[in-house]
Design a protein around this motif. Sequence first.
Motif, PDB file in Angstrom:
ATOM      1  N   VAL A 190      -5.514   5.502   0.711  1.00 48.93           N
ATOM      2  CA  VAL A 190      -5.939   6.077  -0.573  1.00 48.93           C
ATOM      3  C   VAL A 190      -6.157   4.961  -1.583  1.00 48.93           C
ATOM      4  O   VAL A 190      -5.335   4.038  -1.693  1.00 48.93           O
ATOM      5  N   SER A 191      -7.248   5.036  -2.310  1.00 46.44           N
ATOM      6  CA  SER A 191      -7.452   4.105  -3.431  1.00 46.44           C
ATOM      7  C   SER A 191      -8.388   4.738  -4.464  1.00 46.44           C
ATOM      8  O   SER A 191      -9.464   5.232  -4.111  1.00 46.44           O
ATOM      9  N   TYR A 192      -7.947   4.749  -5.727  1.00 41.38           N
ATOM     10  CA  TYR A 192      -8.772   5.203  -6.849  1.00 41.38           C
ATOM     11  C   TYR A 192      -9.246   3.976  -7.612  1.00 41.38           C
ATOM     12  O   TYR A 192      -8.431   3.185  -8.091  1.00 41.38           O
ATOM     13  N   ILE A 193     -10.548   3.824  -7.702  1.00 42.19           N
ATOM     14  CA  ILE A 193     -11.142   2.644  -8.329  1.00 42.19           C
ATOM     15  C   ILE A 193     -11.892   3.072  -9.596  1.00 42.19           C
ATOM     16  O   ILE A 193     -12.671   4.030  -9.577  1.00 42.19           O
ATOM     17  N   ASN A 194     -11.636   2.356 -10.681  1.00 41.77           N
ATOM     18  CA  ASN A 194     -12.279   2.628 -11.966  1.00 41.77           C
ATOM     19  C   ASN A 194     -11.920   4.008 -12.507  1.00 41.77           C
ATOM     20  O   ASN A 194     -12.766   4.749 -13.015  1.00 41.77           O
TER      21      ASN A 194
ATOM     22  N   LEU B 149       0.827  -1.200   0.000  1.00 42.15           N
ATOM     23  CA  LEU B 149       0.000   0.000   0.000  1.00 42.15           C
ATOM     24  C   LEU B 149       0.870   1.262   0.000  1.00 42.15           C
ATOM     25  O   LEU B 149       1.993   1.263   0.480  1.00 42.15           O
ATOM     26  N   GLU B 150       0.304   2.321  -0.558  1.00 40.74           N
ATOM     27  CA  GLU B 150       0.902   3.645  -0.449  1.00 40.74           C
ATOM     28  C   GLU B 150      -0.217   4.610  -0.097  1.00 40.74           C
ATOM     29  O   GLU B 150      -1.386   4.388  -0.452  1.00 40.74           O
ATOM     30  N   GLY B 151       0.114   5.662   0.624  1.00 39.18           N
ATOM     31  CA  GLY B 151      -0.918   6.602   1.058  1.00 39.18           C
ATOM     32  C   GLY B 151      -0.396   8.017   1.139  1.00 39.18           C
ATOM     33  O   GLY B 151       0.766   8.302   0.838  1.00 39.18           O
ATOM     34  N   GLY B 152      -1.283   8.918   1.551  1.00 37.18           N
ATOM     35  CA  GLY B 152      -0.948  10.337   1.575  1.00 37.18           C
ATOM     36  C   GLY B 152      -0.561  10.826   2.956  1.00 37.18           C
ATOM     37  O   GLY B 152      -1.220  10.502   3.946  1.00 37.18           O
ATOM     38  N   ALA B 153       0.486  11.626   3.017  1.00 37.57           N
ATOM     39  CA  ALA B 153       0.882  12.240   4.277  1.00 37.57           C
ATOM     40  C   ALA B 153      -0.162  13.285   4.667  1.00 37.57           C
ATOM     41  O   ALA B 153      -0.650  14.044   3.828  1.00 37.57           O
TER      42      ALA B 153
END
Length: 605
Positions: free
Chosen positions: A418-422, A205-209
Amino acid sequence: MKTKTIIKKIIKIVILTLVFLSGFTFATLVWLLRTWSDLTASEVIYHLTQSLEGTNPEMIVSYLLKYLLPVILVMAVAVWVALFAHKKAKVLIIYILYFIGAIGLFCMSGLLLEKRIGFISYMKSYLAATSGSGDDFIGQNYVDPKSVKLTFPDKKRNVIYIYLESLEMTFADEKSGGAFDKNVIPELTELSKEGEDFSGSKDILEGGASLSGTNWTMGAMFGQTSGLPLQVSIGGNAMSKESEFFPDLVTFGDILQDEGYKNYLLLGSEAKFGGRDTYFSQHGDYELLDYNWAIKEGKIPEDYYVWWGYEDEKLFEFAKEELTEIAGRDEPFNFSLLTVDTHFEDGWVCDLCKDEFGDNQYANVFACSSRQVADFVKWIQKQPFYENTTIVLAGDHTTMDKDFCKEVPDDYTRRTYVSYINSAVEVESQNDRKYATIDLFPTTLASMGVTIEGDRLGLGTNLFSDKETFVEEQGVEEMDRLLGTPSSFMTKLSHIVVTTKTLDNIQKTDIKVVSNDDNNLTISLPQVRSINVTSLEKAELEVKNKATGEVKNYDMVIKPKENDPNKFSVKSETDIPDTEMDNIEVSIYFTTQGIKHYKVYEWSK
C-alpha cells in the motif's frame, strides 16, 4: 428375466457413473488445492457462480491435460476391465470394488474440503445466516455511506488508483519490513517510504491484511471500493450474468459519480471475468477499457493474446495516452487500472524483464513490475495534472502462488503493498497502523480531501484519522474469521435486482398439474430458483378454458424452501375439475419489486 437383466445393467451404469464423478471431483479438488494457496470457501463459491469467460486459457488447458485427462483414461481402463471380465463372480467383485472406491473418494474429497478450506463449516454458517439465526458481525458494524455526511473540497481532486496484482510488502527485504533476503521490489519500497503506508515513525513498510472475502481479485476490488467482503448467496447470484448486483450498496464509484466525477477502469484482460464489468458499470458507471476495448480501438491486433490478454508494458502505455486526453477535459476523474503480469503461476515474462533472480521467474516478474510501476508514477509526477491528483498503489491480495512464499516464516503476517502518493491530507497519528484492505475505501476518499463524518465507511476506517480499525480492535485472525462467516446482512444486500430477463428464466421450471382429493386440479411450480423469494410480492394463476373461453383467476401460495431463500414453490388449489385438464391454458404471473403482474409461465396440454 428380461427385467432383471435391465436392472443389472442400470446398476452397472450407475456404479460406473459414480466412479467417474468421484474421480472427477477428487481430481478437480486436488487441482484447486495445488493451484491456489490459502483458498477459502467463499472464494470457491463465488467462482462457481461465475462464467469462465475471460479466464486465462493456459490455466484451463493445464487442468484438462494434467487432471481431467488422467481421470478419463482411468475411467476407460475401468470400463474395459468391467466389460471383459467374463466370470459372474469376477464381475460382481469388480463392481463392488468400484462402488466402494467411488464412495471412498467422495468421502476423501469431503474431508479435504473441510480440512483445507472449511467448506462444510462454511455451509453450516451459511444456512444459519439465511435463516437469520447466526451471528452477524458485518450487519451489526456496517456503516452505510448513505447515512454519512461526506464533504468534498471546493476544488475536487483527481485520483489514479492502481490495483497491483498479487503485490505484497512481503517481497521487500527484512530491513524494509518484508520477509525476503533480497528485496524483489526495491522501487516500490522507495515509493512506499516516500508516500504514506501508515507505518508511522518506523522506517519500514506497512500494508493491508487480505481478509476472507477480499483475497482474490474481484473480492479485493470489491472490498477496497465498498469496505465489505464479497459474499454472495449460493445459487442465487451470478455477477457476470445479471444486469444488477448489490443494487442497494453505495461504493467508491457511486460516491464519485454523484459528485460529478468520471470513472474509468483500464485492464489488460476481459472485464467480464469475475463479473468486474457488472460491478463497475453498475456502481459508478465506469468506462471499461479492457482487452476487447483495446482490440476495438486498434491498439492491439484482433488475434493478439498473451497471458490474460495483453501485458502490463502495453497497459501503462495505454494509460499514459488515456490520461493525457482525460486530463484535458473539464471534469474530475478517477482513473483505475489493474496490472496482470504478476498473476500466479510464476507471472508473465515480458520483453522488459531481466534475469536478476536467476531461475526464479516469479521474482524476476515482480522486479520488472516494480520498475514499470515506478516509471509510470514518475511519468504522472511530471504531468500538469499531478498537482491536484492523488495516486494510490494497492496490492489487490496476497499471492496465491503455491511456493513463492514457502520460505516466509510462519509468524510473519503477509500483507498487501500500500502507498498513498500526493495525498491531500496528513496522518493524525504517528503510530504503526494495523489494517486491512477494506480500510482503503474511506482512506482513499480522505486522501482526496474528503471529510468523512465518523471516519468510517462500510467496515473500513479512515487511516489518516486516529480512529482504531477493526483489525486493531479484533486482530487479523479474528477479523478473518468474522468476515469469513456467512452474513445474513450480506445475503440480503447481495440480492440481484429482478429483471424481466430473470423472470423469463422461470419458464424453464417444471410445472405440476395434478388431481387432488376433491378431483379438482392443483397447479404448482414446485421448485423456482431464478429469483430470491424475498423479491416476490405476489403470485397469481390464470386458467382459461379453450372451449368456452372462460377465465378463472387464483392467488397462489408462496412457500420458501426451509433454510434456502433461493428456492421456493408456488401452488394453487383450483375448483376446476380434473376432467378439464386437456382443455385448459395456464398462465402464471409474478409481481416483484418494480415489476407488476408479469407473465412468467405458460402451459397447456
